[in-house]
Every structure is written in structure tokens, then in C-alpha cells.
Design a protein around this motif. Sequence first.
Motif, PDB file in Angstrom:
ATOM      1  N   VAL A 140       8.155   4.153  -0.997  1.00  0.00           N
ATOM      2  CA  VAL A 140       8.846   4.085   0.324  1.00  0.00           C
ATOM      3  C   VAL A 140       9.508   5.296   0.474  1.00  0.00           C
ATOM      4  O   VAL A 140      10.246   5.990  -0.310  1.00  0.00           O
ATOM      5  CB  VAL A 140       9.824   2.962   0.298  1.00  0.00           C
ATOM      6  N   HIS A 141       9.172   6.029   1.664  1.00  0.00           N
ATOM      7  CA  HIS A 141       9.369   7.412   2.151  1.00  0.00           C
ATOM      8  C   HIS A 141       8.710   8.349   1.455  1.00  0.00           C
ATOM      9  O   HIS A 141       9.171   9.654   1.497  1.00  0.00           O
ATOM     10  CB  HIS A 141      10.974   7.523   2.150  1.00  0.00           C
ATOM     11  N   LYS A 142       7.763   8.095   0.581  1.00  0.00           N
ATOM     12  CA  LYS A 142       7.400   9.511  -0.143  1.00  0.00           C
ATOM     13  C   LYS A 142       6.225  10.110   0.666  1.00  0.00           C
ATOM     14  O   LYS A 142       6.523  11.184   0.690  1.00  0.00           O
ATOM     15  CB  LYS A 142       6.360   8.692  -1.407  1.00  0.00           C
ATOM     16  N   ASN A 143       5.377   9.349   1.263  1.00  0.00           N
ATOM     17  CA  ASN A 143       4.500  10.157   2.275  1.00  0.00           C
ATOM     18  C   ASN A 143       4.805  10.241   3.710  1.00  0.00           C
ATOM     19  O   ASN A 143       4.543  11.179   4.464  1.00  0.00           O
ATOM     20  CB  ASN A 143       2.938   9.828   2.018  1.00  0.00           C
ATOM     21  N   VAL A 144       5.397   9.045   4.007  1.00  0.00           N
ATOM     22  CA  VAL A 144       5.717   8.888   5.432  1.00  0.00           C
ATOM     23  C   VAL A 144       7.011   7.835   5.430  1.00  0.00           C
ATOM     24  O   VAL A 144       7.576   7.369   4.514  1.00  0.00           O
ATOM     25  CB  VAL A 144       4.473   7.696   6.247  1.00  0.00           C
ATOM     26  N   MET A 193       0.853  -1.209   0.016  1.00  0.00           N
ATOM     27  CA  MET A 193       0.140   0.145   0.073  1.00  0.00           C
ATOM     28  C   MET A 193       0.804   1.222  -0.135  1.00  0.00           C
ATOM     29  O   MET A 193       2.055   1.110   0.010  1.00  0.00           O
ATOM     30  CB  MET A 193      -0.903  -0.093   1.227  1.00  0.00           C
ATOM     31  N   ARG A 194       0.293   2.399  -0.344  1.00  0.00           N
ATOM     32  CA  ARG A 194       1.092   3.660  -0.482  1.00  0.00           C
ATOM     33  C   ARG A 194       0.709   4.680   0.380  1.00  0.00           C
ATOM     34  O   ARG A 194       1.341   5.880  -0.009  1.00  0.00           O
ATOM     35  CB  ARG A 194       1.306   3.813  -1.947  1.00  0.00           C
ATOM     36  N   PHE A 195       0.147   4.560   1.725  1.00  0.00           N
ATOM     37  CA  PHE A 195      -0.085   5.849   2.624  1.00  0.00           C
ATOM     38  C   PHE A 195      -0.572   6.829   1.623  1.00  0.00           C
ATOM     39  O   PHE A 195      -0.353   7.934   1.848  1.00  0.00           O
ATOM     40  CB  PHE A 195       1.169   6.077   3.268  1.00  0.00           C
ATOM     41  N   ASP A 196      -1.690   6.490   1.037  1.00  0.00           N
ATOM     42  CA  ASP A 196      -2.576   7.712   0.197  1.00  0.00           C
ATOM     43  C   ASP A 196      -3.129   8.588   1.197  1.00  0.00           C
ATOM     44  O   ASP A 196      -3.403   8.307   2.396  1.00  0.00           O
ATOM     45  CB  ASP A 196      -3.476   6.521  -0.533  1.00  0.00           C
ATOM     46  N   ALA A 198       9.711   5.305   6.647  1.00  0.00           N
ATOM     47  CA  ALA A 198       9.574   3.905   7.116  1.00  0.00           C
ATOM     48  C   ALA A 198      10.647   3.557   8.164  1.00  0.00           C
ATOM     49  O   ALA A 198      11.823   3.786   7.921  1.00  0.00           O
ATOM     50  CB  ALA A 198       9.364   3.028   6.088  1.00  0.00           C
ATOM     51  N   THR A 199      10.489   3.012   9.301  1.00  0.00           N
ATOM     52  CA  THR A 199      11.493   2.680  10.086  1.00  0.00           C
ATOM     53  C   THR A 199      12.214   1.357   9.301  1.00  0.00           C
ATOM     54  O   THR A 199      13.491   1.144   9.444  1.00  0.00           O
ATOM     55  CB  THR A 199      11.131   2.130  11.432  1.00  0.00           C
ATOM     56  N   ALA A 200      11.559   0.211   8.875  1.00  0.00           N
ATOM     57  CA  ALA A 200      12.043  -0.946   7.954  1.00  0.00           C
ATOM     58  C   ALA A 200      11.495  -0.808   6.586  1.00  0.00           C
ATOM     59  O   ALA A 200      10.213  -1.142   6.743  1.00  0.00           O
ATOM     60  CB  ALA A 200      11.854  -2.053   9.105  1.00  0.00           C
ATOM     61  N   PRO A 201      12.094  -0.518   5.856  1.00  0.00           N
ATOM     62  CA  PRO A 201      11.366  -0.543   4.412  1.00  0.00           C
ATOM     63  C   PRO A 201      11.675  -1.850   3.931  1.00  0.00           C
ATOM     64  O   PRO A 201      13.104  -2.250   3.932  1.00  0.00           O
ATOM     65  CB  PRO A 201      12.301   0.559   3.626  1.00  0.00           C
ATOM     66  N   LEU A 202      10.742  -2.663   3.173  1.00  0.00           N
ATOM     67  CA  LEU A 202      11.261  -3.940   2.855  1.00  0.00           C
ATOM     68  C   LEU A 202      10.509  -3.760   1.248  1.00  0.00           C
ATOM     69  O   LEU A 202       9.603  -4.029   0.910  1.00  0.00           O
ATOM     70  CB  LEU A 202      10.111  -4.791   3.381  1.00  0.00           C
ATOM     71  N   ILE A 203      11.543  -3.715   0.441  1.00  0.00           N
ATOM     72  CA  ILE A 203      11.254  -3.251  -0.808  1.00  0.00           C
ATOM     73  C   ILE A 203      11.392  -4.425  -1.831  1.00  0.00           C
ATOM     74  O   ILE A 203      12.427  -5.129  -1.668  1.00  0.00           O
ATOM     75  CB  ILE A 203      12.308  -2.160  -1.423  1.00  0.00           C
ATOM     76  N   GLY A 204      10.364  -4.859  -2.236  1.00  0.00           N
ATOM     77  CA  GLY A 204      10.492  -6.162  -3.369  1.00  0.00           C
ATOM     78  C   GLY A 204       9.114  -6.619  -3.284  1.00  0.00           C
ATOM     79  O   GLY A 204       8.049  -6.090  -2.959  1.00  0.00           O
ATOM     80  N   ASP A 205       8.902  -7.897  -4.028  1.00  0.00           N
ATOM     81  CA  ASP A 205       7.455  -8.584  -4.503  1.00  0.00           C
ATOM     82  C   ASP A 205       7.102  -8.824  -3.051  1.00  0.00           C
ATOM     83  O   ASP A 205       7.750  -9.308  -2.120  1.00  0.00           O
ATOM     84  CB  ASP A 205       7.749  -9.668  -5.146  1.00  0.00           C
ATOM     85  N   LEU A 206       5.777  -8.385  -2.857  1.00  0.00           N
ATOM     86  CA  LEU A 206       5.208  -8.508  -1.418  1.00  0.00           C
ATOM     87  C   LEU A 206       5.239 -10.220  -0.881  1.00  0.00           C
ATOM     88  O   LEU A 206       5.366 -10.480   0.213  1.00  0.00           O
ATOM     89  CB  LEU A 206       3.696  -8.140  -1.325  1.00  0.00           C
ATOM     90  N   LYS A 207       4.691 -11.009  -1.987  1.00  0.00           N
ATOM     91  CA  LYS A 207       4.815 -12.445  -1.605  1.00  0.00           C
ATOM     92  C   LYS A 207       6.082 -12.808  -1.084  1.00  0.00           C
ATOM     93  O   LYS A 207       6.106 -13.682  -0.099  1.00  0.00           O
ATOM     94  CB  LYS A 207       4.221 -13.145  -2.683  1.00  0.00           C
ATOM     95  N   LYS A 208       7.062 -12.691  -1.793  1.00  0.00           N
ATOM     96  CA  LYS A 208       8.210 -12.753  -1.661  1.00  0.00           C
ATOM     97  C   LYS A 208       9.108 -12.525  -0.198  1.00  0.00           C
ATOM     98  O   LYS A 208       9.303 -13.056   0.676  1.00  0.00           O
ATOM     99  CB  LYS A 208       9.291 -12.669  -2.721  1.00  0.00           C
ATOM    100  N   THR A 209       8.477 -11.076  -0.012  1.00  0.00           N
ATOM    101  CA  THR A 209       8.862 -10.556   1.313  1.00  0.00           C
ATOM    102  C   THR A 209       8.292 -11.181   2.662  1.00  0.00           C
ATOM    103  O   THR A 209       8.824 -11.503   3.472  1.00  0.00           O
ATOM    104  CB  THR A 209       8.532  -8.904   1.395  1.00  0.00           C
ATOM    105  N   LEU A 210       6.921 -11.468   2.258  1.00  0.00           N
ATOM    106  CA  LEU A 210       6.223 -12.152   3.441  1.00  0.00           C
ATOM    107  C   LEU A 210       6.919 -13.541   3.758  1.00  0.00           C
ATOM    108  O   LEU A 210       7.154 -13.939   5.180  1.00  0.00           O
ATOM    109  CB  LEU A 210       4.646 -11.985   3.186  1.00  0.00           C
TER     110      LEU A 210
END
Lengths: 558, 177
Positions: free
Chosen positions: A307-311, A278-281, A313-325
Amino acid sequence: MKLTGGQIVCESLIKEGVEVIFGIPGGAILPLYQDLPRYPQLRHILMRHEQGAAHAADGYARTTGKVGVAFGTSGPGATNLVTGIAAAQMDSVPTVFITGQVARAAIGKDAFQETDVTGITLPITKHNYLVMNASEVAETIKEAFYIASTGRPGPVLVDIPKDVFTEEAEFSYPESVNLPSYHLPQEADPREIQAAARLIKEARKPLILAGHGVVISRAFEELMQLAEKAQIPVITTLLGISSFPEDHPLSVGMPGMHGMAHASLAIDEADLLLGLGMRFDDRITGDLNSFAPNAKIIHAEVDPSEVHKNVRATAPLIGDLKKTLRKLIPVVEPKSHEEWSQRIAELRMEHPLMRPRTGGALLPQYVMQALSKATNGNAVIVTGVGQHQMWAAQHYTFTQQNSWVTSGGLGAMGFEVPAALGAQVGRPGSVVWSVAGDGGFQMTMSELATLAENNIPVKFAIMNNGYLGMVRQWQDIFYEKSYVATHYTHNPDFVKLAHAFGIHGDRVTKEEEALPAIRAAMEHPGPALIDFVVAEEENVYPMIPAGGAVAELMEEPV
Amino acid sequence: MPLNESTIVAMVRDRPGVLNRISSMFRRRNFNIVSLAVGQSEQPGMSRMAFVVNGDDATVEQVIKQLRKLIDVASVSLIQEDTMISRELALIRVNGTASTRGEISQIVDIYRAHIVDIAPDSLIVEVTGDEDKVQSLKNLLNTFGITEMIRTGRVAMVRGMAHVHSNNSGNPANRAA
């Protein structure tokens, strides 16, 4: 093998696994259309307006996960696609648009039906192309599908001049793309995964904010595993609806401008937010300075620019969400948050979405609850933008994965009719309900003809309040009920209209008529429409004014 | 956060419309470009662009990330001021008659600039250097009357061994990455 440019387009689409194309022909794209009969595996659905074609491709892509495809001719055909392209861009929907262009020699001469379509769509596509040689068609289409469907998905437009469709070239479909300048998502940094696991371990009041990325990367199981393992309550953003079953004990609901009060208040109290895809819209955060004042943020997102656009992040996890999770879940320790769950339950009790009311006009919220009941929360619900959208989001209990199609980022009225058509084509076995406003419905209702022609059994629930309801609501709250240009004093008779299009039509004005009418519409084998004549001046609550803080949350007045 | 000028260098595919894609993105996202220079790079088919962007760290980070998102942009890097060699070139047409030419010529020499064209009532000065030098010469020549000026905008490279890489650590854009 030598083929014409048009044949190469068709062959390439087949190679990409395309089964359906939504479109309308015209002069510049005609040579491509005349090639279609050679390729019966490509089903073409003739729409009534190119906006419909674009939204249908979008609805199809969202429900199938495949790339949606639409055709339009040059000039007005292409400009009519624009709203649909912008909607697909804002909501990250994999789509490929193929437009005809005037012949090469006429480009730049202000020829009949010439517009600079690549210029017009440049800021609303992930990428676009003008193909100037038949020999480049196959490679371009390969790239277009690759770009549309990888990383953060989005629309790609391919503009092809008329005489490129008829020019011959050697056809061989490339096995792979050669795009060294295209950046595929990285894998989340293992150190950040560890940091995220530590933050989850330390948190006492964690919340998951599940967004569209969960649906796009099909990370439903992973979201469930993470939530259950660490017992983290799950908020779903508007586009994250149907990423997590709403009958699950950890489901909290939707946050933001018209989200549930308890969800917004929980964010206010949370000490950790896990933003997943999600993108903290701005519709979620409101005033950024007062958003989630006590929370650290883990932001798992495929697009680094979010990431860091609107808020921050303390821990940015950049990547495909499924793989990240999948990497995160094993290192997260099992936990329970009974006190926190209790607190959220308490907030939910203190802030009911709606007070019980009796008598008076038919309430749209009630219609949504009836729809939810009649379908057991299993239908695919498609909406446009406005009050009907918010009522559907709030009052329909979604239990099926990926069963919600809405125009979120762009907020396009009229999306609900053709997107539902596309959704139904993509999911022929599902019940698809288009929940529409009377305003949006009238923007694209010409597609009822397409539905009737192809017997695509979409069911429509029009929340007919005779107003551009959400705009009227703003006029009510912020402009002292000065209802300028929002009242439709002469709407068509939607039931007669349905009959004119040759589809089932019914009208509901009382609560007790709602369930039987909904059931009758679903039993009807073809498309059907119900005109729900609802309370004219009902507002959507709760409401946090645009850019406001949670402290400014307005609940339903007593 | 303080506003500052940052120098960003990007390698982009040499394709029709690429400049349009980039400038359109800058406009759409409301980024403030101070200057932009573009030309061939050492790699065939690739151009190198240099941008000077005005904004706080968060803005510069967004500029870099949004540039990287464009399909035709192969790599982007932020050039740190302390390791940067930067130059721009300006052509300045200044009023000058026989009586003032000598004085102008002296100023031009001090700045290691060149007079590249002389007409009866004007001359063209070519100057290369960092922006401060160009600006300072321009201010001096102003007293004679500048009738036309064109500047290339900043081009920049990293000194010595500290080569331009798209992923050097320390870039704001990589705090996230």
C-alpha cells in the motif's frame, strides 16, 4: 517417541496434511527418502528436474489452496529449485521446500555438492531455515507451514544437513507456533471502510481491479456481491483472471501492457479504482505519473508494504481481503452506473481485441477461442510467459473460479509444463490444459516423462511459431525487425517427441483441424499434446510500451 | 520530495543470519543506509538495531514496512528528530608528536573527547556525540593527519516519556496502517 530427523520430517508433513511431494533425491537428502516407504500416505512424484518439482508444487498449491511441497538435494538440486522458488515468491504461492544439506561438520568447507542454499534463497523466500539439530525439525516445519500459508502467502525453504536426518530426537508435534516477531495481517480500519463506502457512493465512474488476492483469499463470492450491489465494472489483472466470471455483464477484461484497450481506457477515465488484492504492478500502471489520472484509489491488500508503494491510496484497507470485503459490502449503498457501463461498452465496440481476418496461417488467437469453445471455459489453463500467455489471457473466456495458473511476477518460461502437472495432481477431476510456447516448452519438456510415468492427463497446446515470440515482437516493434537470437530454425518434431515420451500427439496447421484435434486430445485418457503450427510473426495487441502511458497504446495495425 | 536522514530503530530476534536478512533486504530494495548499529537489547534473545536511512518520506515508509515484513523483526519505529537522543562513538588515530600533542589535547578537551592511547608518533582519540560533533572534531584533527578512523554509526532513543513503540502515530509507516 524417539525418531530420526528424516522420520520427524515425514511425521510433520503428515500432521500438516501433506499428501503429495514433488522431488528428486540425491546424496544429502537420501536419508529422508529412505524413510518415505514407512509413510505411504505421502505420495512422492519423481520429477525429471528440480525446477519442475518447484513449479509443480506451485501449480498444486494454486489449484488446491494447500501448501505445495518439493524436495531437492544439496548443491545443484537446491539451485535447480531456485527459479521455482522465485516464481512462488513473486506470485505469493504457499510452498515449502525441503533441501538436503551436506553433513554439519562439512558445512562451510566447500564440500561436494555444498551450496549456501539459505544464502541463495534469502531474497526469494518469505523465510528460510537451516536446521542444525534433529530436535528442532518438528518446530521448524510447523513454523514453515504456518509462515507459508498465512498473511500474504509465499515460499519457505528448510535446509537440513544429511546427518540431521539420521540423528535421533524426541518427537512431538507442536500444537501452535511461537513467533512473536511474525506480524499477521491486521483488520481493515473501520474508519477506512467508512471512507471507502463514501468514495464508492460518490463515484460516477468506479472500476474494480481484482487481483490474485481475490483468488488467494477465496473472496470470489464477496467480489461478486460488491460488484453487483454497487454495479461496479470488474477488471481482472493477469493473476486476477478467473476471480470473476468473464461471461458476467460487469466483466471488463484485463488491463495493462497487453490488456484489452477498453479496459486500459476505462482506467484512464475512471474516477475511482478499487484495487482488490493486487499491487499496481508496472505491467498494469505503465507510467505512474499518467496512470488513472482522474481516479481516487481504494486499495484493499493484505500486505501493508504494497500500500502506497507504487500509487498513493485514498482509502487503504489493510487486511485479509475476504474479511475486508465482508465488512465493506454491508456499508456500501446499492447503486447503478448505467452511463458508465454504456461508456465502457462503447469503448469495447470501438476497440475490438482483434479484427476478423480470413486466409493466411493458423492464428494463435483462434486456437485460444477454439479451446475456450471446446472446454466451455471450464478447463484449468496453465501458461508460462510470453505471447501464448497473453493470447490465452485475452481470448480464453474464463467462467470457472480459480482456473488460471500463470507465471505472472517472475515471468518464467517453462513454468507451463510442470505447473500444469502440479495443477492436475491437485485437481484430478478437472481438464487441465497447458498452453505453451515452443520456447518455454523446450525448457521443461522433460517432465512429459513424469506425466507419462504417472499417467497424469495434462493436455498441451503448443503455440509453435518457431520463435521466442514475445522477444521477437519487441525486436519487431522496437529494434526494426532485427531478429537476433530469437528464431528456432530447427525445432524438434513435437508430435514425434510426444510419441517418444509415450503420450498422444497431434499436429494442427489449419483452423478447421483445431476443434476436432482439441476434442480428440480431451477424449484421450492420458496426457496429450497438440502442436499448433501458428503464424510465425503474429504480434500480441494491444500493446502499451513498457513504462508508457495509455496514450501510447498500439492497436492491431490494419 | 526532499531527501533526508531518518533514524529507525528495530527490535530483532537474536538469531544467526538476522543481520544478513536485513542487509540483504536493504540491498535488494535499493535502500540507502547511512549507518547501522546493532547490539544486545534489554530483552534476552532480542537485539536492537538502529539505522540511519537516506530517502524521501515514501522511501522511509517502505523501509519500515519492508523491515516489519521480515519474520525475525519484532517491531520497528521511526524516531522523530525533536524527541531523539542520538550518539555515535568514533576512534580516530591522528598523527601527533611531542610538539603537536599539546594542541591536539586542547582540541580534544574542548570536545569532551579523550585521548585513549599515545605512541611516539600518533595518538588515538575517542569521541562520543552526535554526528555533527564527531564530524567537526574529525575536521579539526584532519590538519594533523588522520591515519585511521572507525565510527559506530548512530544509536538513538526517544527522550523521557515518549517511549519507543512500534505503532506510534505520526510515523509515515502508519499513515497506511
